[in-house]
Write an enzyme that holds these catalytic residues in place. Structure first.
Site, PDB file in Angstrom:
ATOM      1  N   ASP B  16      -0.551  11.954  -6.166  1.00 54.13           N
ATOM      2  CA  ASP B  16       0.730  11.276  -5.975  1.00 54.13           C
ATOM      3  C   ASP B  16       0.850  10.033  -6.840  1.00 54.13           C
ATOM      4  O   ASP B  16       1.866   9.824  -7.512  1.00 54.13           O
ATOM      5  CB  ASP B  16       0.916  10.901  -4.502  1.00 54.13           C
ATOM      6  CG  ASP B  16       1.232  12.127  -3.652  1.00 54.13           C
ATOM      7  OD1 ASP B  16       1.174  13.256  -4.170  1.00 54.13           O
ATOM      8  OD2 ASP B  16       1.524  11.950  -2.452  1.00 54.13           O
ATOM      9  N   ARG B  96      -3.204  -3.364   4.279  1.00 54.57           N
ATOM     10  CA  ARG B  96      -2.104  -3.514   3.322  1.00 54.57           C
ATOM     11  C   ARG B  96      -1.940  -4.930   2.779  1.00 54.57           C
ATOM     12  O   ARG B  96      -1.658  -5.104   1.584  1.00 54.57           O
ATOM     13  CB  ARG B  96      -0.791  -3.040   3.949  1.00 54.57           C
ATOM     14  CG  ARG B  96      -0.784  -1.581   4.387  1.00 54.57           C
ATOM     15  CD  ARG B  96      -1.418  -0.682   3.386  1.00 54.57           C
ATOM     16  NE  ARG B  96      -1.238   0.740   3.672  1.00 54.57           N
ATOM     17  CZ  ARG B  96      -1.909   1.685   3.038  1.00 54.57           C
ATOM     18  NH1 ARG B  96      -2.809   1.390   2.102  1.00 54.57           N
ATOM     19  NH2 ARG B  96      -1.692   2.952   3.339  1.00 54.57           N
ATOM     20  N   ASP B 125       4.281   1.474   5.725  1.00 57.57           N
ATOM     21  CA  ASP B 125       3.489   0.884   4.650  1.00 57.57           C
ATOM     22  C   ASP B 125       4.343   0.243   3.573  1.00 57.57           C
ATOM     23  O   ASP B 125       3.982  -0.793   3.027  1.00 57.57           O
ATOM     24  CB  ASP B 125       2.560   1.947   4.046  1.00 57.57           C
ATOM     25  CG  ASP B 125       1.361   2.190   4.942  1.00 57.57           C
ATOM     26  OD1 ASP B 125       0.989   1.262   5.688  1.00 57.57           O
ATOM     27  OD2 ASP B 125       0.796   3.292   4.900  1.00 57.57           O
ATOM     28  N   SER B 179      -1.015  14.002   6.449  1.00 59.68           N
ATOM     29  CA  SER B 179      -1.364  12.960   5.488  1.00 59.68           C
ATOM     30  C   SER B 179      -2.377  12.032   6.151  1.00 59.68           C
ATOM     31  O   SER B 179      -2.384  11.862   7.375  1.00 59.68           O
ATOM     32  CB  SER B 179      -0.114  12.188   5.074  1.00 59.68           C
ATOM     33  OG  SER B 179       0.394  11.461   6.160  1.00 59.68           O
TER      34      SER B 179
END
Lengths: 402, 402, 402, 402
Positions: B16, B96, B125, B179
């Site tokens: 990705d 993050r 996210d 995922s």
């Protein structure tokens, strides 16, 4: 102290409250009315009647309060996902307000001017009983023998018993290794050998559950149905509140679920170490949270979470009958209308794992990915604006305050 | 869109973000700088360097951030006993802000005017990355390809990859069943086959832990030392933050600890179902609470508990760099000075049980029963006054308002 | 954009919403339904009907919502003693949910598929309107012309008006020195000359109140009766909610009461400066607090105070129709049953001073000093125990942690 | 009671504490050390020295604590915009921890084993003193004569004074119409003629302020400079904390500012009526909020507002030295770094009106309207996404739960 005419004693029929019974008669020269409640402590109550009679008690109350206990106290508390200090399910705390309430009702019925309990002067229970008494009947006279008498050691107590012909079971002659409290929600252990918080409790101590090690090697699955925030059925079978909790206790106990070893903060200002077994309650908490996760609005859930510790402290500290507890309850109850559906759990050697939840009131929308077609709810471009405006105050601050 | 000159991309080396890399070069006609961080995701990072080179990237950053991640993000969060919605340990959320911070540092270093990430437009996210970017660098340009491009299906993505010579591993041809996100604190699973919250996940999905069923039949005991609120040693061996967490992950994973199956509320407004493995974190949370139970003042602990859900939401929603998170952190950190000592735990088939805790800073006084002699701290008669005055407002209310 | 068939516009009859009306007809080629509400803004509404007719509008709604506004929105909010950021009485915020609700009701009644409002893209009102629309009717289409069109300056707006034959009053040709919003609770001023927070507003700006300097030199006294948390009479005369608030506005305005000059934080992320006149509301807040001070339990009052800022933010941010606002309201309302009685106030040149309060539900006991005789409620010796146990945790900590 | 050897008495030099002094000497047969503090009560302290000498006191402490009082207690409290029960500025409460601290310091210095105070058994001050004593010195012996002796009426007190040769000023022969407490922050009045909450206090009672009616007919303007959350200058003149507060008291008092008539909830469980004058504090609160409105982040400000009532209760209840107060203070102080600048106020007949604020750290951006050019911070289209995602959970709920 002849000012007390008639006192309602919370009487278990055991040695300690039997001594209290006698001591009240002697010291206050008053009539004693006994009140014994079945809240699921798993003991025969009729012997208490007989013992009370032997002390000449004329008015003896023995009530089965199990359904009321679970329906009006345990379930409302679980609506809030209540945990004291992050882990404790408040099994002792939640029973005291019911005892206090019933004791006051009896006092009114029999015309008593006082109530008495067998809680010591260092614990939380004295507070819970007495805040209940005073909150429900402000003029009541409260007698707490443990804070008044001089029977301040095991020896003195036994001597008093012997002297007054109170029978003492052989196994009560020695100090018990810890004190316990049991009801339909839990059993607690504290004191004595548990007082060193570094020492692990003996396996022999536990009553309601096998250890995870001794639990079956195969998991079982169970489904709990909820309606309006309360559990109503297990594996499709509708059960009364007390029967439902008893069934969960059995399932939890068999699978090693619900033990807790804790150092907690008492309301009277000291830390103490407690060990608890709450098999059914542990399952119920997990299930209720899972049911809410599917059916409750995010902000409602978060607000509940933020107020929960305070609500828990109110119950732990004995403020069930206080207006602020009722006010919080009004809010909590208002949130539960849609907390209905089914939670599926796996029970295995101490673990309660949520493996499924479904509800006709579910807020989980599997079509969210595509529901743009439905009503234009989610456009990914919206996220950019959402983030930009949420970031704005930080951007300005960085720019202007550096 | 030629206004972007140089963009720093958070680059994993996977399919990705490789597509994103190429798409940025094509669409924005800008130079791309890649940044790949080791935060314990358990993958080789050097292949990312090679891949980036193949796309002509000149400035390639590969950083080992594991120690910083645990020391500056994971441990501070655990000081608050942080749980989102009662159960989730925030394994993704807490990584993050570090990625965002480092990305901005690199952007400043290389003179980039933009940053880009590979998070989609429906998740949390994107918010966490971008609130970090904007909070640290208010003028930065943010590119979120998933919100901009038209590669809106797996087919289109693969076609784009094939068309631009981006190699696609065979197992990436088909849709993955879910995922995942992994770092030193946890691994998450969401989407696709998990989207029905009634369906239990497959055992094959799990990565960091065996199931409780497959865990050893004998418990192990472990001791964790804390200093000032943070763990510093396991079974007496001092370990760096990352090594300590890795060791806890190993112990937890081997013993079936730390799995969670959850329906959670995303900040962008929808519910989603996630499954998590947080073996070490689950042990750490239990241990930290136990350490606090012995060493923290009651009111401090309760205040922390009341503010914890809000603190958790701030982290979940991406506000790590916001002033209100820092303000809460100042308070939390101020509470931890005496949270030092040792916690003893039993690990067994999914269970983490506290079996002992000790501390030179312990507030648990085993002599409380007798410390009257010491300094007159506890006189049982005091309890009567304590209860009477706490009950006073309720008594007055009952008398005057009925 | 021909997908909109019929839109309900919140229409004031003024220049801006007249331009919007025309713009909607032109741009969306849709039928426009106008809705004009009397919420006490002090303007004739019939001219709006005539203007709408001139634009060819067939369905015209003009509703007098003053009583509903005060009864269902203003009074519930005042039960919480609501202040945003410590000082602002939320006069604008509290009117928006009513407008939104009525607009949606009309949309359903006339079969409209869209609603439109005249709030700009930088303020709070767009959020309040639209959260209301969406919360009440999730599939509604929302049109916010100020965020869509290119009439982005005063000049362009006036040119559009001239071009489409929309009459412009002479005093609207130039820029007004500030924008205002008025209803039965308040009037607000913001923007333009007020944008420098160092500059004092002109005396000429104010509408609802004289300045304290110009107010009468003699104080007046007023008594307000409350029942269940809401005001019901002034100086013994029962008044409907709207009439009562109007009367308080008159009294406050004449005596220079209720002006506020504030820098506030908008939900969209920026600070703005607002000046407000809330004469009646200022009196009401003071009176309600005084009524509560006599009749509310301490812990209930404190809990309300702690949750008030969040409740205020919910209203300010537009979440009136959100479940968390309703949940808080349930709690607030539950607290008000005994908030009944009379408050006596002195009004004088900007000051509202409580000089007396009385209630049949008063919790203030003048005989507390001697009520030992009554029911043994207060024994000074109890205070020693109360203090000792409250101090215990601090004493232990000092002794053990130093 | 000969177990007390030396006691440090908080001694005002007035009749009551003189009686206490003598009573301590007689009853406890111990040495008495007197401690008299100047915290701005506006009385000569040297007479206290002379009186103490006449009682044979050998160790006499008279300390000017005004600067420490304002710098270490008043200003930190004002950083939180602290109000108890929405209105009370805590003038009495905030002085007690300082007295307690200094008394304990003296006890250590002179080797005293006890401390004593002159607060009664029904009020808050006994709690505040004693929680301070115990929190700072857990083994200290506390003597509270009012809870111990039998001088329970005015007559008995005067008889005791006469009997022991304690001089009684003529105006002390009769009952004073109320009791007062004064320091640099305020003066309080309570008891006796004020005990009917329906009766307005006499104008003659007030000490620190003229009534609004008697204040000048012309407003004055004043500018206050802040640095890091604390005021540092008035009209450009830097002043020490105590001098600054004294100056504000003068300005406020001359302009009729800072009177409050309140029914409040005491910690010991009863309601009481108090009347207060806090002229300087009232100005300071308004000014500090205005300074924060310009310089504080929104979420930081809101979090402070939500925690303020709890912080206020902690101070009111006497928990200044408790760890939870310190923990909150750490958070509050962490928020104040940028609270610097100037606030301009208009003072007029009881009103304190903010008319301007400016700061080098201002977060108010007058160019927000156009700062798109600056760094793309605000795009009106972003608001649509912001609203849409904030509304999403409500839309889904309406659709799925109806």
């Amino acid at each position: 102290m002849s000012d007390v005419k008639k006192v309602v004693l919370a009487y278990s029929g055991g040695l300690d409250t039997s001594i209290i019974l006698k001591w009240l008669q002697d010291t206050y020269q008053c009539e004693v009315v006994t009140f014994t409640a079945d809240i699921g402590q798993g003991e025969e109550l009729e012997p208490a009647r007989e013992k009370a009679r032997q002390f000449g008690v004329k008015e003896i109350f023995i009530d089965d309060l199990r359904e009321e206990f679970v329906r009006e106290f345990v379930f409302p508390m679980f609506r809030a996902n209540t945990l004291y200090e992050g882990v404790y399910l408040l099994g002792t705390s939640i029973a005291r307000p019911l005892i206090a309430k019933r004791q006051i009702e009896i006092a009114r019925q029999v015309g008593a001017d006082a109530v008495a309990h067998g809680a010591t002067g260092k614990g939380n229970d004295q507070v819970r009983f007495e805040l209940g008494y005073y909150g429900l009947e402000p003029n009541i006279r409260v007698i707490a023998p443990w804070r008044e008498w001089d029977l301040t050691s095991r020896e003195k107590l036994l001597a008093y018993a012997d002297q007054h012909g109170i029978p003492v079971a052989r196994n009560k002659r020695g100090d018990s290794p810890y004190s316990t409290d049991r009801n339909l929600l839990h059993i607690s252990f504290e004191g004595r050998v548990l007082e060193d918080p570094w020492v692990e409790p003996d396996e022999e101590m536990f009553v309601l559950s096998v250890s995870p090690e001794r639990a079956p090697d195969k998991p079982i699955y169970v489904e709990i149905d909820f309606e309006g925030g309360d559990p109503v059925a297990i594996d499709g079978e509708r059960l009364s509140p007390a029967n439902l909790l008893a069934k969960l206790n059995q399932l939890g106990g068999e699978n090693g679920i619900g033990r807790l070893d804790l150092v907690e903060n008492r309301y009277v200002g000291m830390k103490s170490r407690g060990v608890y077994e709450t098999p059914g309650g542990t399952i119920l908490l997990t299930a209720h949270r899972a049911m809410e996760s599917l059916t409750l609005d995010r902000e409602v859930a978060h607000l509940k979470d933020e107020l929960m510790p305070r609500y828990a402290s109110l119950i732990y500290n004995g403020y069930w009958w206080a207006p602020e507890r009722k006010m919080l309850q009004a809010m909590i109850d208002a949130s539960q209308a849609n907390v209905s559906g089914t939670v599926r759990l796996k029970l295995y050697k101490g673990n309660v794992t949520v493996v499924g939840r479904k509800s006709a009131k579910s807020l989980f929308d599997p079509h969210i990915a595509t529901f743009e077609e439905d009503f234009g709810a989610y456009n990914q471009a919206d996220a950019a604006g959402f983030i930009k405006l949420n970031a704005l105050r930080m951007r300005i601050a960085k720019r202007l305050q550096g």
